[in-house]
Design a protein around this motif. Structure first.
Motif, PDB file in Angstrom:
ATOM      1  N   THR A 130       0.830  -1.203   0.000  1.00 59.78           N
ATOM      2  CA  THR A 130       0.000   0.000   0.000  1.00 59.78           C
ATOM      3  C   THR A 130       0.863   1.252   0.000  1.00 59.78           C
ATOM      4  OG1 THR A 130      -0.178  -0.220   2.391  1.00 59.78           O
ATOM      5  CG2 THR A 130      -2.027  -1.009   1.081  1.00 59.78           C
ATOM      6  N   HIS A 155       0.933   2.619  -3.409  1.00 56.58           N
ATOM      7  CA  HIS A 155      -0.194   3.482  -3.779  1.00 56.58           C
ATOM      8  C   HIS A 155       0.101   4.931  -3.396  1.00 56.58           C
ATOM      9  CE1 HIS A 155      -1.992  -0.488  -3.491  1.00 56.58           C
ATOM     10  NE2 HIS A 155      -3.074  -0.058  -4.110  1.00 56.58           N
ATOM     11  N   PHE A 206      -6.456   6.051   4.618  1.00 57.90           N
ATOM     12  CA  PHE A 206      -5.616   5.109   3.878  1.00 57.90           C
ATOM     13  C   PHE A 206      -4.168   5.227   4.350  1.00 57.90           C
ATOM     14  CE2 PHE A 206      -3.223   3.352   0.378  1.00 57.90           C
ATOM     15  CZ  PHE A 206      -4.018   2.322  -0.097  1.00 57.90           C
ATOM     16  N   ALA A 266      -3.915   3.744   7.811  1.00 56.04           N
ATOM     17  CA  ALA A 266      -3.867   2.283   7.758  1.00 56.04           C
ATOM     18  C   ALA A 266      -2.506   1.811   7.261  1.00 56.04           C
ATOM     19  CB  ALA A 266      -4.975   1.777   6.839  1.00 56.04           C
ATOM     20  N   HIS A 267      -1.991   2.473   6.221  1.00 57.39           N
ATOM     21  CA  HIS A 267      -0.680   2.076   5.670  1.00 57.39           C
ATOM     22  C   HIS A 267       0.399   2.125   6.732  1.00 57.39           C
ATOM     23  CE1 HIS A 267       3.110   2.230   3.521  1.00 57.39           C
ATOM     24  NE2 HIS A 267       3.303   3.443   3.986  1.00 57.39           N
ATOM     25  N   TYR A 295       0.091  -0.491   9.406  1.00 54.36           N
ATOM     26  CA  TYR A 295       0.541  -1.819   8.964  1.00 54.36           C
ATOM     27  C   TYR A 295       2.064  -1.928   9.045  1.00 54.36           C
ATOM     28  CZ  TYR A 295      -3.577  -4.380   7.467  1.00 54.36           C
ATOM     29  OH  TYR A 295      -4.736  -5.115   7.465  1.00 54.36           O
ATOM     30  N   PHE A 354      -7.471  -2.873   8.315  1.00 56.01           N
ATOM     31  CA  PHE A 354      -7.855  -3.101   6.924  1.00 56.01           C
ATOM     32  C   PHE A 354      -9.100  -2.281   6.595  1.00 56.01           C
ATOM     33  CE2 PHE A 354      -8.868  -5.110   2.960  1.00 56.01           C
ATOM     34  CZ  PHE A 354      -7.610  -5.350   2.440  1.00 56.01           C
ATOM     35  N   PHE A 392      -8.321   1.119   5.388  1.00 62.73           N
ATOM     36  CA  PHE A 392      -7.981   1.296   3.972  1.00 62.73           C
ATOM     37  C   PHE A 392      -9.234   1.676   3.191  1.00 62.73           C
ATOM     38  CE2 PHE A 392      -4.196  -1.590   4.619  1.00 62.73           C
ATOM     39  CZ  PHE A 392      -3.251  -0.647   4.279  1.00 62.73           C
ATOM     40  N   SER A 396      -9.911   5.193   1.354  1.00 65.66           N
ATOM     41  CA  SER A 396     -10.068   5.295  -0.094  1.00 65.66           C
ATOM     42  C   SER A 396     -11.411   5.929  -0.440  1.00 65.66           C
ATOM     43  CB  SER A 396      -9.942   3.911  -0.729  1.00 65.66           C
ATOM     44  OG  SER A 396     -10.979   3.094  -0.265  1.00 65.66           O
TER      45      SER A 396
END
Lengths: 339, 570
Positions: free
Chosen positions: B380, B383, B398, B401-402, B405, B452, B455, B459
């Protein structure tokens, strides 16, 4: 920094002067590797976790060089800030630099270079077991640091007196900035009788008024590269285009006095002094730290700690002192010698 | 890996046999002062560990508070949005500066690095202790800043908000992070010198366990990047106190300059967090697969490559800040290339697992969770490194979350895995294996439920750091919050499993997992000076001469077989 130098000599320091915290590491496991048991089969300067004096010395050297690298990067941030400000406001730098005292700065440069020499000699004397020479040179280096700070003190005081300072108070007319700084800035000061300059906008940097941007003669100074010019000149009125070089005359340089009356002052001149104080101030703090190290080294030299077998602390302390000098060698031309 | 009993006498027996409780580094000297003034790297590491775990608890509480607040749009547990701002700021600042950055290098690294290297201590033990107290002063100042009204700047302290906000704790927390930074520098400096100068005979660069390569690469970043953070925070402090204007646009200064400075440190800082984590994973995977690590040199060099790349990608945090298109393109391209060394590691770990005889111990479960989560976190990242998608995703969930992680799902999971891996070595007690594994699974599930979901939330346009949101986002927020509760439960179980070992844990053998690196060849817990004699350094990933001994319940390394191979005496 002190901690690093201190660290290399932990055993020497603790030898016969058992600290509370040394005791922990030394009393309980007496396998003799750290030489505190008096059997003499290990050098007393060798810490328990090293195999040889050479390994210990190499570690100390690598450690101090890494520390110097961090110092370079620490100052590096300020050098980058300097470069960006100078790129954006070249006219500010060529103008404001004239208000720095090149003679005093030059003397200070010499003082530091000479102190670097005495420091290098001190290391040499330590290596050659010349205790008297070592102490003399350490004291001379210390005096160099004191001399530097005394001269710097006079430079700073002159600038404060003439209101050549950072931020808002730079635009307060000289000698009226006494007392409450915030108050002086924020009140709409009526024009002092006879003064050429008045503070019309009490805090122009909070409400940038682009319409008041003074006319800058493009032939005389290079315009700011981009972006809003920020602070308009303090009086908010367009300045008469400067005739030629904005260099003040020799009299101004000797006693810059009322910088606000200088018609050629470009906007954002305060930023030059902001970065000047930031960089020389941080350097000054390093000089003070260096004095602490030099005093500590002198004390240990008088006590007779150093010899050709044990000079790591002098060596590493010396390297620190050299980088403090070296940074000044860059600061001096970058601030004082812009023409 | 065969079952061969430990020889009944000889040097191996002397080293590995359980020592009396009075003769390890924990019991070597007694009393509070013997800890406060200790110069022993293991004790300093253990003190870091408790301090970091306490900070983790604090940061976790703030995480639960802010997740609970987000259960419903508008007020849930506080009606004051600025309180929520303080919560997420504190959560971020505590987790980054007090937990993740020091967790692996300062806590686990301090304990393990010298033993793994075969050294008696780090190069500068007093500097090590000084660094710990710098860290403690930073932590105390963080608490002081809470008492002075907290701060709501976000952990990034962006100007001009950080110089104008009226929350009272900004200056203390900036000073705190400054001190924490120097603590990190001195730890890194110590590690670089230790790795360079204190390797015993036989420990060549390419015999070093990969955890050491990772710590070494990390230490280089710590030494070279952190000073820039130091000067940036110093400038921010003077900006806020005496208004020098360097970051203030209305005074001709440049707030984007602050962002450049901040990310010049804080991007490498991301690798300060992830590199040592990768080192731990390399160790856990190799040892629990009982198989030589695949692509040793590639993993070692990829650590160095990641360290190098870390310094030239900071601009990808600033794609929307008005950077020039050329800069954006360059930073985007370089950011993509970080994927190469990262993928090299992942593929090598997977290749190590292949045909290995895998023991699914708790640390191994954490390592497998790491590979899964890091892959998602890393991919990710692509992205976000892509300019066109980043404009849409910038500052949304997003991004949140990235980096969770990567920073939590990877760095922190590896830290917990490493804690389990070396817990028997550090404290001499076995944690509860089943409970540990169950807790790992619960954390893994809770983590994915929490992040998750984010994300998807991001988005669809939910911006990060918002107190309020449109009702259509609520279902995601509820799921995410439930996930955070599951995680909290999982971490509680982990704590029970680990701390319970002090009361009910079995005595740990010297080598419970079948490791070959040097820390498994001294007793558990290690004696005060680590090794009675300078240890013999073999290939730390050659597991052929590692044997199981039923009686001690652990493994042992047959060094004489090694001598037969290379002729050097045992």
């Amino acid at each position: 920094m002190t901690q690093i130098a201190h660290d290399h000599h932990a055993p020497a320091h603790g030898h016969g002067h058992s600290h509370g915290h040394d005791a922990h590491g030394h009393d309980a496991h007496g396998h003799g590797a750290h030489g505190h048991d008096g059997h003499g089969h290990h050098d007393p300067h060798l810490a328990h976790h090293f195999d040889s004096l050479a390994q210990q010395f190499d570690s100390a050297k690598l450690g101090i060089w890494l520390f110097l690298a961090t110092e370079v990067l620490f100052f590096g941030g300020l050098f980058v800030a300097y470069a960006i400000l100078r790129m954006r406001f070249p006219e500010v730098f060529s103008f404001a630099s004239h208000y720095l005292d090149t003679i005093m700065g030059g003397i200070n440069t010499c003082v530091l270079i000479i102190s670097s020499l005495t420091m290098a000699l001190a290391v040499r004397y330590a290596q050659t077991d010349n205790r008297k020479g070592l102490i003399t040179c350490l004291v001379l280096t210390f005096l160099g640091a004191v001399g530097f700070l005394v001269i710097k003190y006079f430079e700073y005081t002159h600038k404060f007196h003439d209101n050549l300072v950072w931020g808002p108070s730079f635009y307060v007319p000289p000698h009226s900035a006494e007392g409450d700084l915030e108050g002086a800035v924020l009140k709409t000061a009526p024009a002092p009788p006879g003064a050429a300059i008045t503070v019309v906008n009490p805090a122009p940097w909070q409400v940038p008024d682009l319409a008041r941007k003074p006319a800058v003669d493009a032939s005389a100074v290079k315009a700011a590269a981009m972006g809003p010019s920020g602070v308009a000149r303090a009086n908010g009125t367009p300045a008469p285009a400067p005739a030629a070089e904005p260099a003040p005359d020799a009299k101004d340089q000797a006693h810059p006095g009322t910088h606000l009356e200088d018609a050629s002052m470009p906007p954002n001149t305060h930023l030059f002094f902001a970065i000047y104080y930031a960089m020389t101030g941080l350097h000054g703090i390093h000089v003070v730290a260096g004095m602490g190290i030099l005093a500590w080294l002198t004390w240990r030299a008088v006590r007779g700690d150093f010899s050709s077998k044990n000079f790591t602390a002098v060596d590493t302390g010396g390297l620190y002192w050299h980088i403090v000098d070296l940074i000044w060698i860059f600061l001096f031309p970058l601030f004082y010698l812009i023409h | 890996m065969t079952t061969v009993p430990l020889p009944t006498s000889g040097p191996i027996r002397d080293t590995l046999e359980a020592r009396p409780d009075s003769d390890n580094y924990l019991t070597h000297t007694r009393g509070v002062l013997s800890w406060v003034f200790t110069l022993d790297h293991k004790r300093i590491g253990v003190m870091y560990m408790w301090a970091v775990l306490a900070s983790f608890l604090l940061g976790g509480i703030f995480a639960l508070l802010l997740r609970t607040e987000l259960l419903t749009p508008g007020p849930t547990i506080t009606a004051d949005a600025s309180v929520y701002n303080k919560w997420f700021t504190l959560h971020g600042a505590i987790m980054v500066f007090l937990v993740i950055i020091p967790s692996i290098p300062a806590a686990l690294g301090n304990v393990i690095l010298p033993i793994m290297l075969g050294a008696k201590d780090v190069a500068f033990p007093k500097l090590n202790l000084f660094s710990f107290y710098l860290w403690m002063s930073g932590a105390v100042l963080c608490i002081v800043s809470l008492a002075m009204g907290g701060f709501d700047t976000g952990w990034t302290f962006y100007t001009p908000y950080s110089t104008t906000t009226d929350t009272g704790g900004v200056i203390p927390v900036l000073t705190a992070v400054f001190l924490l930074g120097f603590s990190s520098i001195f730890t890194g400096l110590n590690f670089v010198v230790t790795v360079h100068k204190l390797r015993p005979p036989g420990m060549t660069w390419f015999r070093m366990p990969l955890f050491l390569w990772a710590l070494y690469a990390t230490a280089i970043i710590q030494v070279l990047a952190t000073p820039v953070l130091g000067i940036t925070l110093l400038l921010l402090i003077v900006e806020r106190t005496i208004n020098i204007g360097i970051f203030n646009p209305s005074m001709g200064g440049d707030p984007v300059l602050y962002q450049h400075f901040f990310w010049f440190y804080s991007h490498p800082a991301v690798y300060i967090m992830i590199l040592p984590a990768m080192g731990i994973i390399s160790e856990i995977i190799a040892i629990n697969s009982h198989r030589s690590i695949f692509g040793y040199r590639f993993i070692a060099f990829s650590s160095i490559a990641i360290a190098m790349f870390s310094f030239i990608v900071w601009g990808h945090h600033m794609f929307t800040s008005g950077q020039s298109p050329l800069m954006n393109t360059l930073f985007s391209a370089i950011s993509f290339s970080v994927a190469i060394p990262s993928a090299v590691k992942v593929f090598n770990w997977v290749a190590t697992l292949y045909k290995g005889s895998v023991s699914l111990t708790t640390p191994m479960w954490y390592a497998l969770a790491f590979i899964f989560l890091f892959t998602i976190g890393g991919l990710t990242g692509l992205h976000l490194a892509t300019l066109s998608t980043d404009v849409h995703l910038h500052d949304t969930y997003f991004v949140v979350a990235h980096f969770h992680y990567v920073m939590m799902g990877s760095a922190l999971i590896a830290m917990i895995g490493g804690l389990h891996h070396w817990w028997p070595k550090i404290f001499g007690r076995m944690y509860h294996e089943k409970l540990g594994t169950v807790a790992c699974w619960i954390i893994f599930i809770g983590f994915n439920v929490t992040f998750f979901t984010q994300f998807m939330l991001g988005s669809q346009g939910m911006p990060r750091r918002y107190y309020d949101y449109q009702p259509e986002y609520q279902v995601y927020h509820v799921i995410s919050t439930m996930g955070s509760y599951i995680m909290a439960f999982g971490f509680t179980l982990t704590a029970v499993s680990l701390f319970g070992s002090f009361f009910t844990g079995q005595r740990a053998p010297a080598n419970p997992w079948g490791g070959r690196s040097l820390e498994w060849q001294c007793a558990s817990p290690p004696p005060f000076d680590n090794f009675a004699k300078t240890p013999r350094v073999g290939d730390c990933y050659d597991f052929t001469d590692v044997h199981w001994d039923e009686k001690t319940g652990g493994y042992w390394v047959d060094e004489s077989a090694d001598t037969a191979k290379d002729g050097r005496p045992a």
